[in-house]
Design a protein around this motif. Structure first.
Motif, short mmCIF file in Angstrom:
data_model
loop_
_atom_site.label_atom_id
_atom_site.label_comp_id
_atom_site.label_asym_id
_atom_site.label_seq_id
_atom_site.Cartn_x
_atom_site.Cartn_y
_atom_site.Cartn_z
N UNK A 137 1.07 -0.52 -0.14
CA UNK A 137 -0.29 0.11 -0.17
C UNK A 137 0.99 1.33 -0.14
N UNK A 138 1.92 1.35 0.89
CA UNK A 138 3.03 2.01 0.73
C UNK A 138 3.67 2.70 -0.38
N UNK A 139 4.17 1.42 -1.03
CA UNK A 139 4.44 1.10 -2.09
C UNK A 139 3.48 2.07 -4.08
N UNK A 140 1.74 2.11 -3.75
CA UNK A 140 0.89 1.93 -4.45
C UNK A 140 0.74 3.15 -4.49
N UNK A 141 0.72 4.42 -2.90
CA UNK A 141 0.76 5.41 -2.54
C UNK A 141 1.96 6.02 -3.54
N UNK A 142 2.80 5.74 -2.52
CA UNK A 142 3.76 7.07 -3.80
C UNK A 142 4.27 6.79 -4.87
N UNK A 143 4.51 5.38 -5.61
CA UNK A 143 4.10 5.08 -6.62
C UNK A 143 3.34 5.00 -7.68
N UNK A 144 2.60 5.42 -7.55
CA UNK A 144 0.83 5.82 -8.41
C UNK A 144 0.19 6.64 -7.63
N UNK A 145 -0.61 6.72 -6.51
CA UNK A 145 -0.97 7.63 -6.16
C UNK A 145 -0.47 9.17 -5.59
N UNK A 146 -0.13 9.38 -5.34
CA UNK A 146 1.18 11.18 -5.52
C UNK A 146 1.18 11.83 -7.23
N UNK A 147 1.64 10.55 -7.65
CA UNK A 147 2.16 10.75 -9.08
C UNK A 147 0.49 11.07 -10.00
N UNK A 148 -0.33 10.24 -9.69
CA UNK A 148 -1.95 10.35 -10.26
C UNK A 148 -2.19 11.30 -9.77
#
Length: 159
Positions: A137-148
């Motif tokens: 979930x942390x990886x998803x947040x930093x790799x996907x959510x923030x850039x999106x």
């Protein structure tokens, strides 16, 4: 279920927002009130189970507790707010959507892996699964959510 069936929750949330806006200048230590409301919520759950009451907690009934709890938490300056404001709690809050959305697929994959490697201790499985879920979930947040989010925000910047 139709969104109309959730109109009461929507209206209660709006009312809570208006109440907060009226009280936002009254910041103080509301730790005691938060503790009392938490105990009241748990007692409501416990007593409804203990006495076999068929209470429907999804129809807005718990708003009696949640609305004042959320408002007091937003206005609180006490230790509960200081604890909830530490970096770990804030980070867990930021990745919570990823934890929510990824938990089922991840747990299904992880449980399949446990069967392959013959890991059968429930406590170990729980802690390993939780750590993996938090990490993904942390990886998803930093790799996907923030850039999106940044990309979407850039679409609305004024030229």
């Amino acid at each position: 279920m139709s969104p109309i069936m959730h109109l009461n929750g929507f209206l209660i949330g709006n009312l809570a927002g208006f109440i907060y806006l009226k009280l936002k200048h009254k910041r103080a230590n509301y730790d005691i009130g938060l503790i009392v409301l938490t105990i009241a919520m748990f007692l409501t759950f416990y007593l409804s189970i203990q006495f076999g009451l068929k209470l429907d907690f999804h129809n807005g009934l718990m708003a009696i507790f949640f609305v004042p709890f959320i408002i007091l938490l937003a206005l609180n300056t006490g230790i509960i707010t200081r604890i909830a404001s530490n970096k770990v709690c804030v980070m867990l809050g930021e990745i919570s959507y990823g934890m929510y959305i990824l938990q089922v697929p991840l747990i299904l994959m992880i449980n399949h892996l446990y069967k392959i490697i013959h890991l059968e201790q429930p406590e170990a499985c729980f802690y390993i699964s939780t750590a993996i879920l938090i990490g993904v979930a942390a990886a998803s947040y930093y790799i996907i959510e923030i850039p999106a989010r940044n990309r979407i925000k850039s679409w609305y910047k004024k030229p």
